[in-house]
Design a protein around this motif. Structure first.
Motif, PDB file in Angstrom:
ATOM      1  N   ASP A 119       0.828  -1.208   0.000  1.00 14.84           N
ATOM      2  CA  ASP A 119       0.000   0.000   0.000  1.00 14.84           C
ATOM      3  C   ASP A 119       0.863   1.259   0.000  1.00 14.84           C
ATOM      4  N   ASP A 122       2.115   2.112  -3.392  1.00 13.06           N
ATOM      5  CA  ASP A 122       1.090   2.838  -4.143  1.00 13.06           C
ATOM      6  C   ASP A 122       0.989   4.286  -3.687  1.00 13.06           C
ATOM      7  N   GLN A 123       0.969   4.465  -2.352  1.00 12.84           N
ATOM      8  CA  GLN A 123       0.792   5.792  -1.766  1.00 12.84           C
ATOM      9  C   GLN A 123       1.883   6.764  -2.202  1.00 12.84           C
ATOM     10  N   ASN A 125       3.805   6.355  -4.837  1.00 17.62           N
ATOM     11  CA  ASN A 125       4.069   6.194  -6.275  1.00 17.62           C
ATOM     12  C   ASN A 125       5.510   5.732  -6.511  1.00 17.62           C
ATOM     13  N   TRP A 127       6.617   2.754  -7.512  1.00 13.58           N
ATOM     14  CA  TRP A 127       6.871   1.699  -8.503  1.00 13.58           C
ATOM     15  C   TRP A 127       7.799   2.203  -9.614  1.00 13.58           C
TER      16      TRP A 127
END
Length: 620
Positions: A119, A122-123, A125, A127
């Protein structure tokens, strides 16, 4: 937006003033190169900017909240950390998120920890950031993430420090010789990276190709003054030449005026009090201006090259392999007089090993190396000078003799020779360990050249040399009549000096390419796949005609060969003419020598005619 301001800083070491009153600023999106001669204080200014040293006067003001990183020539890393741990040791929050995610992947049984880490990726960014930093490590050949810093070479440590800085994406990046320890592929990748990334740069570099393609401004420290040029390296060269010409014209004008005003001053009676006070004041200003002509100390390279016979160096069926790595495989080559060969290839393909085989400091597994009886090799290695404790500069040269032979039977003292290499009388009595990196290289170059080699091998000769010294070295090598073999990642230097290349492809493959580095890059680029990933058939250069040339492969080989033959004939012609003018030809040999000279002149005319024929085809 101003990121950093250098305000009126000065620095002295004892009685020696490095610089004084230096001021300039660095603004957002500028990519600035800082240019100065060796010993002018470039690295000291970088250290002051980064808080590692302090000026005697003045200050450095950094905008609040700016993230600044510094890549030094000798980066400090923690020996016990691995590559991966070194990267995650920074205080970059996104890297902390990626580190937690990497650890969660190693322990998938803890689903809650994995989900939290996922999570957060994702939070934040993270990646794309992870992909980018892994690409940086791949491009800098740092793929073994578990390798410890203490087990890394100097080059690997420099690349790791560079990777850490690039991954952290600072607002302002300060770089001291960033291309050292990078191979050509890495340097070209770094050029492209800096071109597309919104990073503000301030760098010291001698790599003129890199400087040309990356920088949009140049700041020069010259004779204690700062000059700024809004443009790349080519623009800087043009504007600097114009500036110096203008300064010299202004000084000449001041000198003429000074003579006139001096006569006026002398004619005034001492008792008179009606002299114009302002005119007297102006006189002293004019006097200072008239005596301010630039003191251009030019490096002078002069050697008495040993005569060279017909047999140079021959390699017959030479092979060498280390465990899991083939360096050379059945390699044959006969060196010709006056050849100028550049050696390129990725790190680890065997370039320096090849030089060690050539100089017979390393024996091949099979085959043989034959060196002609008249050949005297001068080998400039990356290791440089190993001085004795508390050895002085002049002691290094005196090991070769109090007097050094020059051309035409002349000699020069050790002290005079050092002056030609820009070491003044005071500097000659400094301890060697006090010299800067560039000064050490210059001293080492002096020790190699005074041995009068006729086969000169240079392994990364441009590292740490300032741009002024590089230009002098290039001009010397262009006139050098012996054989020249150069390993260098300095593409500007290679383009100017060499006629053809040995390309080390790896796994023992060594390709002889008929052209300089830019020719080679053009060939390689023309054979790369298109951007749409459509495979492009790679045509062997031996079977193709480069677009820029009207010569086929055989004519290209002939063209390269004929240039070397012309140099060889010119050298022989000059030697015979010198023998005649110096009275070295015995009466009994006069006719034979005269006939030999006439044959050389006729052959030279024939070769030059053919050279012009081929040159005209090049221009078609």
């Amino acid at each position: 937006m101003n990121y950093l301001s250098v305000e009126n800083i000065s620095k002295s070491f004892g009685a020696r003033t490095l610089f004084e009153g230096v001021s300039f600023g660095i603004n957002k999106d500028q990519k600035i190169a800082f240019v100065a001669k060796n010993g002018s204080g470039k690295s000291t200014i970088l250290s002051i900017i980064n808080g590692l040293d302090f000026p005697d006067t003045g200050q450095v003001v950094i905008r609040k909240g700016i993230r600044m990183e510094f890549l030094s020539q000798d980066p400090q890393l923690q020996d016990e950390l691995t590559v991966e741990e070194s990267i995650f040791a920074s205080d970059n929050e996104i890297l902390k998120v990626i580190e937690r995610y990497e650890k969660a992947l190693e322990n998938m049984d803890d689903q809650e920890a994995y989900q939290n880490a996922f999570d957060q990726m994702d939070q934040y960014n993270a990646w794309d950031f992870e992909t980018q930093y892994k690409q940086i490590l791949y491009k800098l050949k740092l793929e073994d993430l578990k390798l410890k810093v203490k087990n890394m070479s100097g080059g690997q440590r420099k690349r790791l420090a560079l990777a850490i800085i690039l991954i952290n994406k600072p607002d302002l990046l300060i770089l001291d010789e960033p291309t050292n320890h990078l191979d050509l592929e890495m340097i070209e990748w770094l050029e492209d990276y800096f071109a597309k990334e919104n990073i503000t740069l301030f760098m010291v570099t001698h790599d003129r190709f890199f400087l040309e393609r990356v920088c949009n401004e140049i700041i020069e420290l010259d004779n204690g003054k700062i000059y700024q040029y809004k443009g790349n390296y080519s623009y800087y060269l043009q504007k600097k030449e114009e500036r110096i010409a203008s300064e010299n014209a202004s000084i000449d004008k001041a000198k003429n005026l000074f003579v006139k005003e001096l006569d006026w001053m002398r004619r005034q009676p001492k008792a008179r009090t009606t002299k114009s006070k302002s005119r007297q004041d102006d006189f002293y200003v004019i006097k200072d201006k008239a005596n301010s002509r630039r003191k251009e100390h030019v490096l002078e390279l002069e050697i008495n090259m040993e005569r060279m016979g017909s047999k140079i160096i021959e390699l017959h069926n030479v092979s060498l392999a280390f465990p899991n790595k083939v360096i050379m495989k059945n390699f044959d080559y006969l060196f010709n007089r006056g050849e100028r060969i550049g050696i390129i290839g990725k790190n680890g393909t065997g370039k320096s090993t090849f030089l060690n085989i050539l100089t017979q400091t390393l024996q091949p597994d099979s085959g043989k190396v034959v060196i002609g009886d008249t050949i005297k090799v001068g080998y400039y290695t990356q290791s440089g000078i190993n001085p004795k404790p508390e050895q002085k500069v002049i002691d290094i040269i005196k090991e070769y003799g109090e007097y050094i032979p020059l051309t035409k039977g002349r000699t020069i003292s050790a002290g005079q020779l050092l002056e030609r290499f820009l070491f003044d009388r005071k500097k000659q009595h400094d301890f060697v360990e006090k010299l800067s990196g560039g000064e050490l290289k210059r001293l080492y170059l002096c020790t190699v050249l005074i041995q009068n080699p006729n086969f000169l091998i240079l392994d990364e000769p441009t590292n740490d040399l300032d741009i002024v010294t590089l230009n002098v070295l290039e001009n010397f090598l262009l006139d050098y009549p012996g054989c020249l073999l150069v390993v260098s990642h300095d593409r500007y230097f290679m383009d100017k000096i060499v006629d053809h290349l040995f390309v080390f492809r790896g796994e023992g493959e060594i390709e002889d390419f008929p052209g300089n580095y830019s020719d080679f890059r053009s060939y390689e680029d023309s054979a790369e796949p298109a951007k749409d990933d459509t495979p492009k058939e790679k045509v062997n250069w031996k079977d193709s005609q480069p677009k820029k040339s009207g010569l086929n492969f055989n004519e290209q080989k002939e063209f390269s060969k004929i240039e070397r033959e012309i140099k060889d004939l010119e050298y022989k012609k000059k030697q015979i003419e010198d023998d005649f003018s110096n009275g070295k030809v015995a009466d009994a040999d006069m006719i034979a020598k005269g006939v030999e000279l006439q044959k050389i002149i006729e052959s030279l005319a024939e070769k030059e005619e053919r050279w012009f024929e081929l040159s005209s085809k090049l221009e078609e």
